[in-house]
Design a protein around this motif. Structure first.
Motif, PDB file in Angstrom:
ATOM      1  N   THR A 211       0.814  -1.229   0.000  1.00 53.52           N
ATOM      2  CA  THR A 211       0.000   0.000   0.000  1.00 53.52           C
ATOM      3  C   THR A 211       0.841   1.269   0.000  1.00 53.52           C
ATOM      4  O   THR A 211       0.309   2.347  -0.194  1.00 53.52           O
ATOM      5  CB  THR A 211      -0.898   0.031   1.244  1.00 53.52           C
ATOM      6  OG1 THR A 211      -0.069   0.053   2.427  1.00 53.52           O
ATOM      7  CG2 THR A 211      -1.819  -1.181   1.284  1.00 53.52           C
ATOM      8  N   GLN A 226      -7.298  -9.096   2.732  1.00 51.72           N
ATOM      9  CA  GLN A 226      -8.320  -9.747   1.911  1.00 51.72           C
ATOM     10  C   GLN A 226      -8.207  -9.318   0.455  1.00 51.72           C
ATOM     11  O   GLN A 226      -8.334 -10.140  -0.461  1.00 51.72           O
ATOM     12  CB  GLN A 226      -9.701  -9.429   2.462  1.00 51.72           C
ATOM     13  CG  GLN A 226      -9.994 -10.100   3.798  1.00 51.72           C
ATOM     14  CD  GLN A 226     -11.286  -9.607   4.440  1.00 51.72           C
ATOM     15  OE1 GLN A 226     -12.072  -8.874   3.816  1.00 51.72           O
ATOM     16  NE2 GLN A 226     -11.510  -9.976   5.685  1.00 51.72           N
ATOM     17  N   ALA A 227      -7.965  -8.028   0.225  1.00 52.96           N
ATOM     18  CA  ALA A 227      -7.845  -7.530  -1.146  1.00 52.96           C
ATOM     19  C   ALA A 227      -6.631  -8.145  -1.842  1.00 52.96           C
ATOM     20  O   ALA A 227      -6.706  -8.554  -3.008  1.00 52.96           O
ATOM     21  CB  ALA A 227      -7.740  -6.005  -1.142  1.00 52.96           C
ATOM     22  N   GLU A 229      -5.170 -11.009  -1.121  1.00 48.41           N
ATOM     23  CA  GLU A 229      -5.419 -12.431  -1.336  1.00 48.41           C
ATOM     24  C   GLU A 229      -6.323 -12.664  -2.536  1.00 48.41           C
ATOM     25  O   GLU A 229      -6.158 -13.632  -3.285  1.00 48.41           O
ATOM     26  CB  GLU A 229      -6.043 -13.045  -0.085  1.00 48.41           C
ATOM     27  CG  GLU A 229      -6.221 -14.542  -0.161  1.00 48.41           C
ATOM     28  CD  GLU A 229      -6.744 -15.139   1.127  1.00 48.41           C
ATOM     29  OE1 GLU A 229      -7.036 -16.345   1.147  1.00 48.41           O
ATOM     30  OE2 GLU A 229      -6.858 -14.394   2.126  1.00 48.41           O
ATOM     31  N   ALA A 230      -7.267 -11.719  -2.741  1.00 51.63           N
ATOM     32  CA  ALA A 230      -8.202 -11.850  -3.858  1.00 51.63           C
ATOM     33  C   ALA A 230      -7.642 -11.271  -5.155  1.00 51.63           C
ATOM     34  O   ALA A 230      -8.291 -11.353  -6.199  1.00 51.63           O
ATOM     35  CB  ALA A 230      -9.523 -11.164  -3.512  1.00 51.63           C
ATOM     36  N   GLY A 231      -6.459 -10.682  -5.092  1.00 48.45           N
ATOM     37  CA  GLY A 231      -5.868 -10.077  -6.279  1.00 48.45           C
ATOM     38  C   GLY A 231      -6.548  -8.789  -6.688  1.00 48.45           C
ATOM     39  O   GLY A 231      -6.484  -8.383  -7.852  1.00 48.45           O
ATOM     40  N   GLU A 232      -7.184  -8.126  -5.745  1.00 45.02           N
ATOM     41  CA  GLU A 232      -7.901  -6.885  -6.035  1.00 45.02           C
ATOM     42  C   GLU A 232      -7.042  -5.674  -5.701  1.00 45.02           C
ATOM     43  O   GLU A 232      -6.071  -5.762  -4.946  1.00 45.02           O
ATOM     44  CB  GLU A 232      -9.202  -6.841  -5.223  1.00 45.02           C
ATOM     45  CG  GLU A 232     -10.155  -7.990  -5.506  1.00 45.02           C
ATOM     46  CD  GLU A 232     -11.325  -8.019  -4.542  1.00 45.02           C
ATOM     47  OE1 GLU A 232     -11.287  -7.248  -3.553  1.00 45.02           O
ATOM     48  OE2 GLU A 232     -12.274  -8.799  -4.777  1.00 45.02           O
ATOM     49  N   ASP A 233      -7.419  -4.521  -6.260  1.00 39.82           N
ATOM     50  CA  ASP A 233      -6.732  -3.277  -5.936  1.00 39.82           C
ATOM     51  C   ASP A 233      -6.994  -2.912  -4.479  1.00 39.82           C
ATOM     52  O   ASP A 233      -8.108  -3.062  -3.971  1.00 39.82           O
ATOM     53  CB  ASP A 233      -7.216  -2.140  -6.836  1.00 39.82           C
ATOM     54  CG  ASP A 233      -6.780  -2.320  -8.275  1.00 39.82           C
ATOM     55  OD1 ASP A 233      -5.769  -3.034  -8.496  1.00 39.82           O
ATOM     56  OD2 ASP A 233      -7.443  -1.768  -9.176  1.00 39.82           O
ATOM     57  N   VAL A 234      -5.966  -2.419  -3.822  1.00 42.05           N
ATOM     58  CA  VAL A 234      -6.095  -2.009  -2.429  1.00 42.05           C
ATOM     59  C   VAL A 234      -6.449  -0.536  -2.387  1.00 42.05           C
ATOM     60  O   VAL A 234      -5.728   0.304  -2.931  1.00 42.05           O
ATOM     61  CB  VAL A 234      -4.783  -2.261  -1.657  1.00 42.05           C
ATOM     62  CG1 VAL A 234      -4.908  -1.768  -0.231  1.00 42.05           C
ATOM     63  CG2 VAL A 234      -4.425  -3.734  -1.696  1.00 42.05           C
ATOM     64  N   ARG A 235      -7.555  -0.231  -1.730  1.00 45.66           N
ATOM     65  CA  ARG A 235      -7.989   1.163  -1.640  1.00 45.66           C
ATOM     66  C   ARG A 235      -8.233   1.526  -0.180  1.00 45.66           C
ATOM     67  O   ARG A 235      -9.097   0.956   0.471  1.00 45.66           O
ATOM     68  CB  ARG A 235      -9.272   1.375  -2.449  1.00 45.66           C
ATOM     69  CG  ARG A 235      -9.093   1.147  -3.951  1.00 45.66           C
ATOM     70  CD  ARG A 235     -10.389   1.371  -4.711  1.00 45.66           C
ATOM     71  NE  ARG A 235     -10.223   1.122  -6.135  1.00 45.66           N
ATOM     72  CZ  ARG A 235     -11.207   1.225  -7.023  1.00 45.66           C
ATOM     73  NH1 ARG A 235     -12.443   1.564  -6.624  1.00 45.66           N
ATOM     74  NH2 ARG A 235     -10.969   0.972  -8.297  1.00 45.66           N
TER      75      ARG A 235
END
Length: 278
Positions: A211, A226-227, A229-235
């Motif tokens: 981050t 969680q983001a 682990e899910a391969g999502e963008d961290v916001r």
């Protein structure tokens, strides 16, 4: 002073930008002209970090050793070298290729050294939580040094010979997260408490790399983990801390006032009511 996660991310970005290239290395400021001449045109083999130290390895057993100190920065820009970015401010060292320019400003250390010197530097440093899988990053080494000292754990966590890469923000926040009395002498600290500190740092610092922020509040830690682990963008839309720079404010957990005191040259922040363990 940038903490270990910042140097880890910087080393990763330098490695991505310059590994396998032979950058032109200069010293626009002039203070690093001799060092720049030793590495300019040499191929970059790898950029790595350990704690707050950065190492850029070139062919010919030549390694650029950087410690940013309190005010240093190393900025990487994507550019066309044909047009050459103008030099802004006091640039100690510049890397330049057709695709990238990286400018180093205000470092505490900027030197070209041998592999033997790097080994000497690393031997003085404690384990790095971001290098937990490295055989050299043994938490037992830190524990032995902590056990031998009567200094407060809040001071020992800032000692880079005990633990590499941890600065003021992480020490304040981790000690609060684990409810540890920051003034507990190292030789009175329980082994299980040290293991909890180490494991928390091993979990938190990679989130800081991902981050580019120090994330310690449980809800944000869970969201980032969680983001990732899910391969999502961290916001993250807010910046928050449990105790850091919150002197006089109410503790998020118990409502007591956050205290502050100078420890190891930096302002320690803690909650006297919550932090009684050790």
């Amino acid at each position: 002073m940038p903490e270990g996660h910042t140097l880890f991310a910087l080393a990763r970005d330098l490695d991505t930008a310059f590994r396998g290239t032979s950058p032109t290395v200069t010293s626009p400021q002039g203070r690093f002209a001799q060092g720049a001449a030793l590495v300019t045109g040499h191929e970059v083999l790898e950029a790595t970090s350990w704690g707050k130290h950065l190492f850029v390895e070139f062919t010919g057993d030549r390694i650029l050793w950087v410690h940013l100190g309190l005010i240093g920065s190393f900025r990487i820009d994507t550019t066309s070298y044909a047009g050459e970015l103008p030099v802004v401010g006091q640039v100690r060292c510049r890397f330049a290729t057709d695709d990238h320019v990286a400018d180093l400003r205000g470092p505490m250390v900027c030197d070209v050294v041998t592999p033997e010197k790097v080994d000497e530097v690393l031997a003085r440093l404690g384990p790095d939580p971001l290098r937990a899988s490295d055989i050299r990053s043994d938490p037992e080494l830190a524990w032995r040094r902590i056990q031998r000292s009567g200094k407060p754990i809040a001071e020992l966590l800032m000692d880079q010979s005990v633990l590499a890469g941890v600065g003021n923000v992480y020490r304040c926040e981790v000690l609060f997260r684990l409810r540890v009395n920051p003034f507990r002498p190292g030789n009175k600290l329980q082994r299980k408490t040290w293991r909890a500190i180490w494991e928390d740092l091993v979990a938190l610092l990679p989130l800081g790399v991902a981050t580019r922020r120090i994330v310690t509040v449980h809800e944000q830690v869970d969201a980032v983990a969680q983001a990732l682990e899910a391969g999502e963008d961290v916001r993250l839309t807010t910046r928050d801390s449990y105790v850091y720079k919150r002197q006089g404010e109410a503790c998020h957990v118990c409502g007591s006032r956050i205290r502050t005191q100078l420890v190891a040259g930096r302002n320690l922040f803690w909650c006297g009511n919550c932090q009684r363990r050790g």
